[in-house]
Structures are given as structure tokens and as C-alpha cells.
Design a protein around this motif. Structure first.
Motif, mmCIF file in Angstrom:
data_model
loop_
_atom_site.group_PDB
_atom_site.id
_atom_site.type_symbol
_atom_site.label_atom_id
_atom_site.label_comp_id
_atom_site.label_asym_id
_atom_site.label_seq_id
_atom_site.Cartn_x
_atom_site.Cartn_y
_atom_site.Cartn_z
ATOM 1 N N GLN A 370 60.715 9.141 -8.552
ATOM 2 C CA GLN A 370 61.199 7.883 -7.994
ATOM 3 C C GLN A 370 60.328 6.710 -8.441
ATOM 4 O OE1 GLN A 370 61.249 8.891 -3.816
ATOM 5 N NE2 GLN A 370 62.648 10.611 -4.204
ATOM 6 N N ALA A 373 61.425 5.904 -11.920
ATOM 7 C CA ALA A 373 62.697 5.171 -11.890
ATOM 8 C C ALA A 373 62.466 3.700 -11.555
ATOM 9 C CB ALA A 373 63.642 5.808 -10.871
ATOM 10 N N GLY A 374 61.602 3.450 -10.563
ATOM 11 C CA GLY A 374 61.317 2.064 -10.187
ATOM 12 C C GLY A 374 60.649 1.301 -11.312
ATOM 13 N N TRP A 377 63.197 0.605 -14.114
ATOM 14 C CA TRP A 377 64.114 -0.480 -13.755
ATOM 15 C C TRP A 377 63.423 -1.835 -13.945
ATOM 16 C CZ3 TRP A 377 69.148 -0.743 -13.267
ATOM 17 C CH2 TRP A 377 69.723 -1.893 -12.710
ATOM 18 N N LEU A 400 70.150 -0.090 -4.947
ATOM 19 C CA LEU A 400 69.211 0.420 -5.935
ATOM 20 C C LEU A 400 68.161 1.318 -5.277
ATOM 21 C CD1 LEU A 400 68.433 0.213 -8.963
ATOM 22 C CD2 LEU A 400 66.888 -1.638 -8.320
ATOM 23 N N GLU A 403 69.680 4.628 -4.282
ATOM 24 C CA GLU A 403 69.886 5.511 -5.443
ATOM 25 C C GLU A 403 68.576 6.164 -5.864
ATOM 26 O OE1 GLU A 403 71.660 3.282 -8.545
ATOM 27 O OE2 GLU A 403 73.572 2.985 -7.511
ATOM 28 N N MET A 404 67.495 5.382 -5.915
ATOM 29 C CA MET A 404 66.210 5.923 -6.356
ATOM 30 C C MET A 404 65.681 6.970 -5.376
ATOM 31 S SD MET A 404 64.191 2.587 -7.799
ATOM 32 C CE MET A 404 64.822 1.599 -9.144
ATOM 33 N N LEU A 407 66.626 10.634 -6.060
ATOM 34 C CA LEU A 407 66.230 11.293 -7.302
ATOM 35 C C LEU A 407 65.106 12.281 -7.024
ATOM 36 C CD1 LEU A 407 66.147 8.134 -9.628
ATOM 37 C CD2 LEU A 407 68.046 9.721 -9.260
ATOM 38 N N LEU A 413 67.086 12.257 -12.484
ATOM 39 C CA LEU A 413 66.498 11.047 -13.059
ATOM 40 C C LEU A 413 67.174 10.725 -14.389
ATOM 41 C CD1 LEU A 413 64.336 8.786 -13.201
ATOM 42 C CD2 LEU A 413 62.834 10.457 -14.331
ATOM 43 N N TRP A 416 70.662 9.370 -13.853
ATOM 44 C CA TRP A 416 70.613 8.009 -13.300
ATOM 45 C C TRP A 416 70.278 6.993 -14.393
ATOM 46 C CZ3 TRP A 416 66.604 4.394 -12.574
ATOM 47 C CH2 TRP A 416 66.898 3.337 -11.717
ATOM 48 N N LYS A 420 72.659 3.955 -15.978
ATOM 49 C CA LYS A 420 72.231 2.553 -15.958
ATOM 50 C C LYS A 420 72.262 1.964 -17.378
ATOM 51 C CE LYS A 420 71.668 2.035 -11.614
ATOM 52 N NZ LYS A 420 72.759 2.987 -11.306
#
Length: 538
Positions: A370, A373-374, A377, A400, A403-404, A407, A413, A416, A420
Motif C-alpha cells: 500500500q 501504491a501511494g 500515485w 483512491l 482502493e489502496m 491491496l 498491486l 491496480w 491506472k
């Protein structure tokens, strides 16, 4: 207009050809004549005709000897032999001397016209090809600095192809084989001022940051290279002399880190964190030093000076998570680069390969996925913001975060991230604009490299194959400034640095940044900074 010279010891032949050749129809003109090879040689050297029509048997010097001397001195024009003797040996010698055609007297005018037409067509093709080659050479010279920058970035991030790693270094970097290598990572802190920068200011501040870093590093280390990475990250590669382990080197690195933080805060009022990777003896290990530099920042390793966000990587520092909190900087860079150039298929492949690496690790925690992912993004947002697209407008923050939070496996991941990337590449803002973004990126880089020279939008429009008006529109859209305003802002930013750091006189600075009119420079400087140049250096 093409030019033709005629050489023959028979004056009647000379006059007859001058009258019979359809000069206007061939778009050609007569430039000279001679009645022997020696006079012909001098006449050709002085007039440099495009085509020479010559006899072989002539007094003083025959035609073949004259042609051989011409070729020895580099004459490249077309040569047509018009001889009264059909001799195989002469024809063989003529072929060796690169003669365009060999015809026997008497010759009909239609035949002569056809031969001249063929020669002129070949000349036209050669000129066209020569112009293409010159244009290609100019483009190679023009793009060389940008190709070099991309090579350095690839060497830093570990994205060089294997073939490059096993071959000799490019000539400017041969010294890498004889020095050590240390990467200093720089990360922009997203505090209020950084978040408030518009697209135009963002480009300008990146340019200013690069100037500051290179200026400061160059005052301590004789050899260094700087490269922007993704988002708010950049890297500085230093090449200290071997051996690497010394108290002096450690003190120099500490001084460099502190000066970088101070100068960035003082001159552009931004905050950065600095990480110093471990020293490497082999240049192929530069990417490892880069990863270590950013790991030091993330883990806040060896916070060596109070009041400074300056960290140093040390071997032996372990983290509780087997997957390691160290960010995959190479993966970040590759994915951001693919996104900025609309390479969706390449982005999918990069994601798939990274997923496989994660799956080979044991105990990859959901919070780590996660976190990745952050960060990704945020990197996407930075990368797209640089080309004029606001990613935050495409999805709500609440959605958002939700969604994260879901994961928990590398597969999730990857899915996702792929979704995106597909969403971004299919958006209206993104479709069809890849060429435009590349053109604007090239132009901004060109301005940063050549701001001291005279630059026009029309000139650059020709280089990127866009009309001037269309380029003006997309440049304004993607940078927030008109071309002239952007160029002026870059020049003023550089002039501020020259005035403060190098203590130069105002007229010297004006000339250095491309202004010959000092009063005009002073007017612009005050308009953009709110003060006169002399006030800045008091």
C-alpha cells in the motif's frame, strides 16, 4: 543554376556546342572554355563548374591527365568525355577516374542533351542527399546533449542495456573507469510552497535546482553529473579519487550535503532531503549507490548533522520487513518514463516484471504494498503535472484511499497499477498528445542548455516538425508560459545565480544570459524579480 565548362582543341567544336546546348531548358550556364588540358585545369580550378565536357587528345596536357589531376585535388563535378577515338583502354581509364559518360564524336544534339540531362539529374540527387546528410548531422549535434543526459540517467538508475555494460564507456566518461563513484540522492519535501508551484514555476525551479546542485558540487568535487529522476527526486554522481575510504572524503560529503540544503532553501526557498549512498569502485555499481542514497533518506539512517535532513547509508542497517522499506527507484523511474511517453505496453511489462520480483520475496506485507501504491500515485501525479496534466482531477481522494487499502498481494498491486496506467493513457487529456509533450520537453531542455544564445520559436518549430503557431499554443498549454516568457524567466533565474554567486558586473551577466542591451536587461530583471540587478548584489 548549374554551370558547364567545355574543353576542346577544336575551336569549331567549342563554338558549336556553346550554340547548340539548350542552356535555359537545362537551367544551366556556360562558365568557361579552354583548348588544352593545362589551361582547362586552371580554368576549372578557378570556376569550379558542375559539369566538364572535355576532349582527350589535346596539346600541352591531354584530357585524361587533366582529369586525374582534378580528381587528385578533390574535384567532384561531373565529367563527360567527348572524343573522336573509341579506344577501349581510354574508356577503361575514364571509368577509373569516375567519368560520368564517354561518347564518340560526332555526337547528335539530342544525345548530348540526354547525357547532360542525366548528369544534371544525378547532381540534383547528390545535392539533395548532401543536404539530408548535413541536416542529419546538425540534428545529431543538436540532440547530443540530450542523448548524453539520457545515457547518464540510465547509468544512474540501472536501466542501461546489457550491451552497454560490457562495452567501453563513451569518450567523455572514460575517466569513470579510474575513479570511485558515490551517488547523492535529493528529494524535494512536499511542503506548502512546493505544492503551490504552477507548471511554469515547476519547470523553472527544476532548472534552478540543477544549477545550484552542479555549482555547489563543482566547488568541492572536480567531477560530477546531475540527473533528474521521477517526481521530486534527482541524483548527483560524484567521482572521488581512489582509494575511497578516508576521513577527508567523509567531511567533504558532509559539507556538500549541508551546502545543498542551505543553498536550495536560501535561493529558491524549497526544502530538500539529502541521502548519501555507499562508495563504489566499479561504475556499473552506481545504481546500487543510488538505491542506498534513497534508502538512507527513507530510513533516516545516520542523521549526521543536527538541523539538516542529511543521511548516510551504512552497510549492516537492517529493517524488520524482509521486503525492505528501500524504495525500488529503478522501477519507479522506468514506470514514470513509460507513462510520460505514453508507452502503455511497456508500462504493463515493467509492472509484470516487478510483480514477479515481489512474489519471489517472502513475507511481503500489505502495508508495504500500500505504501508503494501511494508513492507511485504521487510519482504519476508529479510526472503528469510536469507535462500539464492534473492527475488529481481524475479520481476522488476517498475512493483512491479505499482502493489502496484493499491491496494485500503483489498481484492486486499489479492489477491496480495496470488499470491506472490504462485510465491515464485513455483519458482525453492524454490521447494524441505524446508527440506534443515530447516536443515541449525537447524545447524546454534546449532553452536550459542554450539560453545564452539567440533562440526563436520559429527555429525550434522547424526542429520538431510543427508549425510555429501550433507549437506556441501547445507550449503555453503545457508550461503555463508563452515561449518568450519562459525563455526570459530562465535567463533571469540564471542571471540571479551569476550575480549572487560569482559577483559579476551587471553588463557581464547580461551578456552571459543573452542580452546585449543592458538597460533592457535591467528592466526585465526588475519586472520579474521586483528589484534592480544592482540591488541584488549590495
Amino acid at each position: 543554376m548549374w554551370t558547364i565548362a567545355i574543353i576542346d582543341d577544336d575551336r569549331q567544336v567549342l563554338q558549336g556546342m556553346k550554340r547548340a546546348i539548350p542552356w535555359e531548358e537545362l537551367d544551366a550556364g556556360w562558365v568557361g572554355e579552354a583548348m588544352n588540358g593545362m589551361d582547362g585545369l586552371e580554368m576549372i580550378r578557378s570556376t569550379q563548374p558542375d559539369i566538364v565536357i572535355t576532349d582527350i587528345y589535346m596539346p600541352v596536357m591531354n584530357g585524361l591527365d587533366m582529369i586525374e589531376r582534378l580528381r587528385d585535388t578533390g574535384f567532384c563535378g561531373k565529367i563527360i568525355i567527348l572524343s573522336g577515338y573509341a579506344d577501349f583502354e581510354y574508356a577503361r581509364q575514364a571509368l577509373r577516374l569516375n567519368v560520368c559518360d564517354y561518347i564518340s564524336k560526332p555526337v547528335s544534339m539530342p544525345t548530348l542533351k540526354a547525357i547532360l540531362g542525366k548528369a544534371l539529374h544525378e547532381l540534383s540527387e547528390e545535392v539533395l542527399q548532401r543536404n539530408r546528410n548535413e541536416e542529419l548531422q546538425q540534428k545529431l549535434e543538436l540532440y547530443q546533449p540530450f542523448v548524453e543526459k539520457e545515457w547518464i540517467k540510465a547509468a544512474i538508475t540501472g536501466t542501461l542495456k546489457n550491451a552497454y555494460l560490457s562495452t567501453e564507456l563513451p569518450e567523455p566518461y572514460l575517466f569513470w573507469a579510474e575513479t570511485g563513484h558515490i551517488v547523492v540522492g535529493l528529494e524535494l519535501v512536499r511542503e506548502i510552497r512546493a505544492c503551490e508551484l504552477n507548471v511554469s514555476d515547476w519547470h523553472l525551479f527544476k532548472f534552478a535546482l540543477g544549477n545550484i546542485v552542479c555549482e555547489v558540487a563543482g566547488s568541492i568535487f572536480p567531477y560530477c553529473e546531475y540527473s533528474e529522476l521521477h517526481g521530486g527526486r534527482s541524483a548527483l554522481v560524484l567521482h572521488p579519487s581512489l582509494p575511497l575510504d578516508s576521513d577527508t572524503l567523509n567531511k567533504q560529503l558532509e559539507m556538500l550535503g549541508m551546502q545543498l540544503i542551505d543553498c536550495v532553501r536560501r535561493y529558491i526557498r524549497l526544502v530538500i532531503r539529502v541521502g548519501i549512498g555507499a562508495s563504489k569502485e566499479q561504475w556499473q555499481n552506481i545504481p546500487d549507490s543510488m538505491e542506498e542514497a534513497f534508502q538512507a533518506i527513507e530510513l533516516k539512517q545516520n542523521h549526521i548533522v543536527g538541523g539538516y535532513s542529511l543521511y548516510v547509508f551504512r552497510d549492516g542497517k537492517k529493517h524488520r520487513s524482509n521486503s525492505a522499506v528501500m524504495r525500488p527507484v529503478k522501477f519507479y523511474h522506468e514506470l514514470a518514463s513509460a507513462l510520460k511517453t505514453s508507452q502503455e505496453a511497456q508500462a504493463r511489462q515493467i509492472i509484470a516484471e516487478f510483480k514477479e520480483k515481489l512474489e519471489r520475496l517472502e513475507g511481503v506485507a500489505p502495508d508495504y504494498l500500500q505504501l508503494l501504491a501511494g508513492e507511485l500515485w504521487g510519482i504519476f501525479a508529479y510526472s503528469l503535472y510536469e507535462v500539464g496534466m492534473l492527475l488529481d482531477n481524475t479520481i476522488e481522494n476517498g475512493q483512491l484511499a479505499q482502493e489502496m487499502a484493499g491491496l494485500i498481494t503483489p498481484q492486486q498491486l499489479a492489477e491496480w497499477l495496470t488499470a491506472k496506467i490504462e485510465m491515464i493513457c485513455s483519458s482525453r487529456q492524454w490521447l494524441g498528445s505524446s508527440k506534443h509533450r515530447q516536443a515541449v520537453d525537447f524545447i524546454t531542455q534546449y532553452i536550459h542548455e542554450n539560453y545564452m544564445n539567440e533562440i526563436t520559436l520559429g527555429e525550434l518549430a522547424d526542429k520538431v516538425y510543427l508549425s510555429r503557431n501550433h507549437l506556441a499554443i501547445i507550449f503555453k498549454k503545457m508550461t503555463g508560459d508563452t515561449f518568450n516568457t519562459y525563455l526570459t524567466r530562465v535567463r533571469i533565474e540564471k542571471s540571479k545565480e551569476l550575480l549572487i554567486e560569482r559577483h559579476m558586473l551587471v553588463y557581464e551577466v547580461a551578456e552571459q544570459v543573452g542580452y546585449k542591451n543592458v538597460p533592457y536587461f535591467s528592466t526585465l530583471f526588475k519586472k520579474y524579480t521586483g528589484m534592480n540587478p544592482t540591488e541584488l548584489i549590495r
